[in-house]
Design a protein around this motif. Structure first.
Motif, mmCIF file in Angstrom:
data_model
loop_
_atom_site.group_PDB
_atom_site.id
_atom_site.type_symbol
_atom_site.label_atom_id
_atom_site.label_comp_id
_atom_site.label_asym_id
_atom_site.label_seq_id
_atom_site.Cartn_x
_atom_site.Cartn_y
_atom_site.Cartn_z
ATOM 1 N N PRO A 1 -0.143 4.938 4.997
ATOM 2 C CA PRO A 1 -0.506 4.352 3.698
ATOM 3 C C PRO A 1 -1.638 3.337 3.779
ATOM 4 N N VAL A 2 -1.748 2.616 4.888
ATOM 5 C CA VAL A 2 -2.812 1.618 5.030
ATOM 6 C C VAL A 2 -4.169 2.301 5.113
ATOM 7 N N GLU A 3 -4.273 3.344 5.930
ATOM 8 C CA GLU A 3 -5.528 4.080 6.060
ATOM 9 C C GLU A 3 -5.886 4.771 4.754
ATOM 10 N N TRP A 4 -4.891 5.251 4.036
ATOM 11 C CA TRP A 4 -5.094 5.953 2.766
ATOM 12 C C TRP A 4 -5.762 5.038 1.736
ATOM 13 N N ALA B 1 0.827 -1.210 0.000
ATOM 14 C CA ALA B 1 0.000 0.000 0.000
ATOM 15 C C ALA B 1 0.860 1.258 0.000
ATOM 16 N N ASP B 2 2.084 1.154 0.486
ATOM 17 C CA ASP B 2 2.967 2.320 0.518
ATOM 18 C C ASP B 2 3.537 2.652 -0.856
ATOM 19 N N LYS B 3 3.339 1.787 -1.852
ATOM 20 C CA LYS B 3 3.873 2.023 -3.193
ATOM 21 C C LYS B 3 2.774 2.366 -4.204
ATOM 22 N N VAL B 4 1.580 2.652 -3.722
ATOM 23 C CA VAL B 4 0.471 3.059 -4.591
ATOM 24 C C VAL B 4 0.686 4.518 -4.982
ATOM 25 N N GLU B 5 0.330 4.865 -6.219
ATOM 26 C CA GLU B 5 0.578 6.201 -6.750
ATOM 27 C C GLU B 5 -0.726 6.979 -6.918
ATOM 28 N N MET B 6 -0.584 8.283 -7.121
ATOM 29 C CA MET B 6 -1.674 9.162 -7.531
ATOM 30 C C MET B 6 -1.178 9.963 -8.724
ATOM 31 N N ARG C 1 -15.420 -5.261 6.163
ATOM 32 C CA ARG C 1 -14.596 -6.146 6.998
ATOM 33 C C ARG C 1 -13.850 -7.191 6.181
ATOM 34 N N HIS C 2 -14.116 -7.253 4.883
ATOM 35 C CA HIS C 2 -13.490 -8.268 4.045
ATOM 36 C C HIS C 2 -12.270 -7.761 3.289
ATOM 37 N N VAL C 3 -11.828 -6.549 3.582
ATOM 38 C CA VAL C 3 -10.627 -6.011 2.937
ATOM 39 C C VAL C 3 -9.517 -5.899 3.977
ATOM 40 N N PHE C 4 -8.324 -6.339 3.585
ATOM 41 C CA PHE C 4 -7.158 -6.310 4.458
ATOM 42 C C PHE C 4 -6.041 -5.599 3.707
ATOM 43 N N VAL C 5 -5.513 -4.521 4.289
ATOM 44 C CA VAL C 5 -4.505 -3.701 3.624
ATOM 45 C C VAL C 5 -3.217 -3.760 4.433
ATOM 46 N N TYR C 6 -2.092 -3.967 3.740
ATOM 47 C CA TYR C 6 -0.782 -4.043 4.388
ATOM 48 C C TYR C 6 0.207 -3.167 3.629
ATOM 49 N N ALA C 7 1.059 -2.462 4.380
ATOM 50 C CA ALA C 7 2.025 -1.545 3.767
ATOM 51 C C ALA C 7 3.159 -2.298 3.096
ATOM 52 N N GLY C 8 3.545 -3.413 3.636
ATOM 53 C CA GLY C 8 4.677 -4.166 3.093
ATOM 54 C C GLY C 8 4.247 -5.239 2.110
ATOM 55 N N ASN C 9 5.198 -6.113 1.821
ATOM 56 C CA ASN C 9 4.995 -7.182 0.852
ATOM 57 C C ASN C 9 4.411 -8.437 1.493
ATOM 58 N N GLU C 10 4.443 -8.539 2.808
ATOM 59 C CA GLU C 10 4.005 -9.744 3.514
ATOM 60 C C GLU C 10 2.590 -9.574 4.055
#
Length: 145
Positions: free
Chosen positions: A98-101, A60-65, A121-130
């Motif tokens: 980035p996760v909240e974004w 999520a930290d590598k998503v662009e705008m 509740r069915h979406v899970f967001v993580y900043a890293g690759n794991e």
């Protein structure tokens, strides 16, 4: 004569999908995730039943705008108290939260009802690759664009 089949909550089969956010545009990523969370990718889509799948978003930290939206887009929170308005730019959200974004973008595209609360509740967001959901054997989902 054909009849429209309505999915029943007990008959819904759920799949786990993983979306890699590296190099993806926030809006395209969020619409794809919301589409799968609602179940619109299935032929048994029923608007009043939660027939969607689970979505894991990594990097999520590598998503662009695109464009100048990182500087002009604003995110507002209010605590409910006087003077409790907090304003953050998209650039600050991307760098610090980035996760909240990404989660806000996806959740804003889901219905704002009780059904939408279940789907959120069915979406899970993580900043890293794991991610800790390897036991569910998620299938990789490609985002167009």
């Amino acid at each position: 004569m054909r009849q429209t089949t309505m999915a029943k909550p007990a008959e819904v089969e759920r799949t786990w999908y993983v979306i890699d956010g590296e190099g993806q545009t926030l809006g395209r990523l969020a619409t794809t995730a919301a589409h799968v969370l609602r179940g619109k990718n299935k032929p048994t889509f029923t608007p009043h039943v939660d027939c969607g799948d689970y979505v894991i978003i990594i990097n999520a930290d590598k998503v662009e705008m695109t464009g100048n939206k990182l500087n002009t887009e604003k995110y507002y929170n209010h605590s409910g108290y006087y003077g409790g308005l907090r304003v953050r730019s998209a650039k600050e959200m991307k760098e610090k939260y980035p996760v909240e974004w990404v989660r806000r973008a996806v959740q804003g595209m889901l219905p704002h009802t009780k059904l939408g609360d279940v789907q959120r509740r069915h979406v899970f967001v993580y900043a890293g690759n794991e991610h800790p959901h390897t036991a569910q054997q998620p299938v990789e989902l490609k985002v167009k664009g």
